[in-house]
Enzyme design. Structure first.
Site, PDB file in Angstrom:
ATOM      1  N   HIS A 177       0.818  -1.211   0.000  1.00 42.26           N
ATOM      2  CA  HIS A 177       0.000   0.000   0.000  1.00 42.26           C
ATOM      3  C   HIS A 177       0.856   1.268   0.000  1.00 42.26           C
ATOM      4  CE1 HIS A 177      -3.348   2.619   0.449  1.00 42.26           C
ATOM      5  NE2 HIS A 177      -4.161   1.752   1.041  1.00 42.26           N
ATOM      6  N   LYS A 262     -31.699   7.228   0.398  1.00 43.76           N
ATOM      7  CA  LYS A 262     -31.553   8.684   0.465  1.00 43.76           C
ATOM      8  C   LYS A 262     -32.860   9.338   0.889  1.00 43.76           C
ATOM      9  CE  LYS A 262     -27.979   9.243  -3.115  1.00 43.76           C
ATOM     10  NZ  LYS A 262     -27.673   9.846  -4.436  1.00 43.76           N
ATOM     11  N   THR A 275     -25.432  11.176   0.186  1.00 41.40           N
ATOM     12  CA  THR A 275     -24.840  10.710  -1.068  1.00 41.40           C
ATOM     13  C   THR A 275     -24.990   9.196  -1.134  1.00 41.40           C
ATOM     14  OG1 THR A 275     -22.640  10.312  -0.139  1.00 41.40           O
ATOM     15  CG2 THR A 275     -23.111  12.551  -0.944  1.00 41.40           C
ATOM     16  N   SER A 276     -24.758   8.639  -2.305  1.00 44.42           N
ATOM     17  CA  SER A 276     -24.811   7.178  -2.445  1.00 44.42           C
ATOM     18  C   SER A 276     -23.817   6.511  -1.503  1.00 44.42           C
ATOM     19  CB  SER A 276     -24.522   6.783  -3.895  1.00 44.42           C
ATOM     20  OG  SER A 276     -25.493   7.318  -4.765  1.00 44.42           O
ATOM     21  N   ASP A 404     -11.144  -4.069 -19.623  1.00 47.95           N
ATOM     22  CA  ASP A 404     -11.253  -5.097 -20.661  1.00 47.95           C
ATOM     23  C   ASP A 404      -9.871  -5.384 -21.257  1.00 47.95           C
ATOM     24  OD1 ASP A 404     -11.832  -6.743 -22.786  1.00 47.95           O
ATOM     25  OD2 ASP A 404     -13.380  -5.456 -23.646  1.00 47.95           O
TER      26      ASP A 404
END
Length: 461
Positions: A177, A262, A275-276, A404
């Site tokens: 990390h 929400k 927020t999401s 991809d």
């Protein structure tokens, strides 16, 4: 975390090799200091990601075409990501700080393997034994001590390509990390995929930015962090111990689910900015607290603190903003706090969403800047060791389902490293536009309880 060879059932290894950047950059060298953003993660466990591709492929095609192409494209891609082929040099006895160094001849460890495990089982959303995934997880080479023993050299990246004959392919990524955060690692993964799929060079937008002098360092954080971190613990992480006695399961929130969360929070707290991210994290946090309370042998006191921690990207929020392509770590520490009794109560979700949102507002959007109080972050985090702590690995901002390599989109992403801590993984949903995918690794009992509570909580909306 180091490899334990007597651990989970492994895949059959066909090849282990070292991939160097291609010839045009063989003479290049690059040295980067580890800044305060990086030093924070120096003794953190490695980060492990798995991308499974539904790509029926025979063993001959895999070995004769797919693997050589991946090796070549990896070598080309590493030309632009030289620190990932290098090492972290960690002084042991001198007063110097750690740094990242690539020199000619440095390389990335690559394992090629074949696995006979059930591909469709591993790539499902149902509960699966966590140990099974380590057949696909690469392991960082062990640290190397200098002859004078005044420093240790830490490899920073290991890769694995695993074939499930006639079913699919898994790409495994393990990184230290301290070399880079998710933003930089995902940039590398996407660049490698692009080169493998289309050939040629990566585009200018994908090229990393290495200028460390551009990074804000108020109050001499580099020195403050190093003086704190170097006294904390040994360089080498302990090995993983199998069996893990954990299962992992994937939970999906559709766009409609997120909107209902929400709306529910807003009805209860009209002033709350949702927020999401905040509502998804709040839901999982509360469900986990309730699941653990239901299965606990000894009840947790209602006034016991519960902490929810995560990292926020600083690149665009520093006093002198950094480019999105900045390579390294650039994360701020965000901490939300509540009480056990409040979170497991009927209003737990709204309380969790509110304190999570307030923590983000204070840290990320505070008037004094995102690094205000950063000199205290290592000590703040240290105080949480042994506490009831939950966190997040990953972000919906990094869409790994869009990566991809020429075989189509991934069938499944798994964050293997959440087995080593108390975090959940979070990313965009593969199959539901605007949805979120949550990965959780816990004991089978906790996971079953969580699943039932998760469904109940969504049913209340």
């Amino acid at each position: 975390m180091a490899e334990n060879p007597m651990s989970a059932a492994a895949a059959a290894v066909i090849d282990r090799c070292d991939i160097e950047p291609s010839l045009e950059s063989a003479a290049a060298e690059i040295t980067l200091p580890l800044l305060h953003f990086d030093i924070t993660w120096l003794y953190f466990h490695p980060v492990q990601r798995l991308l499974f591709y539904d790509f029926p492929c025979s063993k001959p095609l895999f070995l004769e075409t797919i693997v050589p192409q991946l090796k070549q494209s990896l070598s080309q891609t590493l030309n632009h990501f030289l620190p990932l082929a290098g090492n972290i040099v960690h002084p042991l006895n001198s007063g110097g700080r750690p740094f990242s160094r690539f020199t000619a001849g440095d390389s990335v460890s690559l394992t090629v393997a074949v696995c006979d495990k059930d591909f469709n089982h591993l790539t499902g959303n149902h509960a699966r034994v966590s140990d099974e995934f380590y057949a696909c997880v690469p392991h960082l080479p062990p640290p190397k001590h200098s002859s004078s023993d005044d420093h240790v050299v830490l490899p920073v990246l290991a890769l694995q390509i695993t074939l499930f004959p006639d079913h699919g392919v898994c790409l495994g990524f393990t990184n230290h990390h301290a070399i880079a955060d998710a933003s930089s690692i995902v940039r590398f993964i996407r660049a490698w995929a692009s080169v493998n799929r289309f050939g040629g060079e990566i585009d200018d937008k994908s090229r990393p930015y290495y200028d460390r002098t551009a990074v804000e360092d108020p109050k001499g954080l580099d020195s403050i962090y190093w003086n704190l971190i170097k006294r904390s613990r040994a360089v080498e992480s302990p090995p993983i111990s199998f069996p893990l006695n954990r299962s992992r399961r994937t939970f999906i929130l559709t766009k409609d689910d997120v909107q209902k969360l929400k709306n529910f929070a807003h009805q209860k707290r009209p002033e709350m900015n949702t927020t999401s991210f905040t509502v998804a994290c709040a839901l999982v946090w509360v469900c986990l607290v309730k699941a653990e309370a239901a299965e606990a042998a000894t009840p947790v006191a209602d006034d016991e603190p519960e902490f929810f921690c995560f990292a926020a990207d600083c690149r665009g929020r520093l006093n002198a903003p950094l480019p999105a392509a900045y390579f390294g770590n650039c994360l701020a520490f965000v901490k939300a706090e509540s009480k056990h009794g409040l979170l497991k109560g009927d209003g737990g979700f709204v309380i969790a969403a509110e304190c999570t949102g307030e923590a983000i507002q204070k840290r990320v959007y505070g008037e004094k800047g995102i690094l205000h109080g950063a000199e205290n972050w290592p000590l703040e985090f240290g105080k949480l060791i042994g506490k009831r702590l939950f966190g997040v690995a990953g972000s919906p901002r990094f869409d790994l389902y869009d990566v991809d390599y020429g075989w189509g989109r991934p069938k499944k992403f798994e964050s293997a490293s959440i087995d080593g801590d108390t975090s959940m993984s979070l990313c965009k949903s593969r199959d539901f536009e605007g949805g979120l995918e949550i990965g959780l690794s816990r004991s089978e009992k906790i996971l079953n309880a969580f699943s039932a509570i998760f469904i109940q909580e969504l049913g209340k909306l």
